[in-house]
Design a protein around this motif. Structure first.
Motif: not given
Length: 155
Positions: A4-5, A113-118, A151-153
């Protein structure tokens, strides 16, 4: 799920839940130009931890491709990714090392993935490191988005 940009500041990640702000560092222990300045304006810990990591590098795994994770808020981490050889272009090209970035992104994907993070980032490796987005973007897709990491850029 693709990248996502958005326009904005990667040090103010726009998402719910756990977030990792990822950026590229050099292998010299230098922290003073580019995106790291925005990181340091927002949080002191990533710079202090990176400098200490570099100082003790003989015995702690500091090398190209390594990643240091620093929790800066309850739901925010910073990933210091060592993927830049030095700070100036050489006869071998720009400072970015795509193989090191690939290894760092593989680690980042596992941590997310371990943290369920973006994951949130500027166009990593493409500023002072001199990289090309058309070479960086496929690495991000392979190591993060294809594994289900959002992922956000930020531009």
């Amino acid at each position: 799920m693709g990248i996502r940009y958005i326009k904005g500041d990667a040090t103010s990640p726009q998402a719910a839940g756990v977030k990792i702000v990822a950026h590229v560092c050099n292998d010299l222990g230098g922290w003073g130009k580019g995106f790291v300045l925005a990181v340091s304006r927002r949080w002191k810990e990533p710079e202090a931890r990176y400098r200490a990591w570099h100082r003790a590098r003989a015995k702690n795994g500091f090398e190209l491709g390594a990643v240091q994770y620093v929790q800066v808020e309850r739901y925010v981490w910073v990933a210091n990714m060592v993927a830049q050889r030095g700070i100036r272009p050489s006869r071998n090209g720009p400072p970015i090392r795509y193989d090191a970035l690939d290894r760092a992104l593989e680690s980042l994907g596992a941590k997310a993935l371990e943290l369920s993070a973006s994951v949130h980032m500027p166009r990593i490796g493409c500023g002072l490191a001199g990289g090309r987005w058309d070479r960086v973007e496929p690495l991000i897709e392979r190591r993060l988005t294809e594994r289900g990491v959002a992922v956000t850029v930020y531009d």
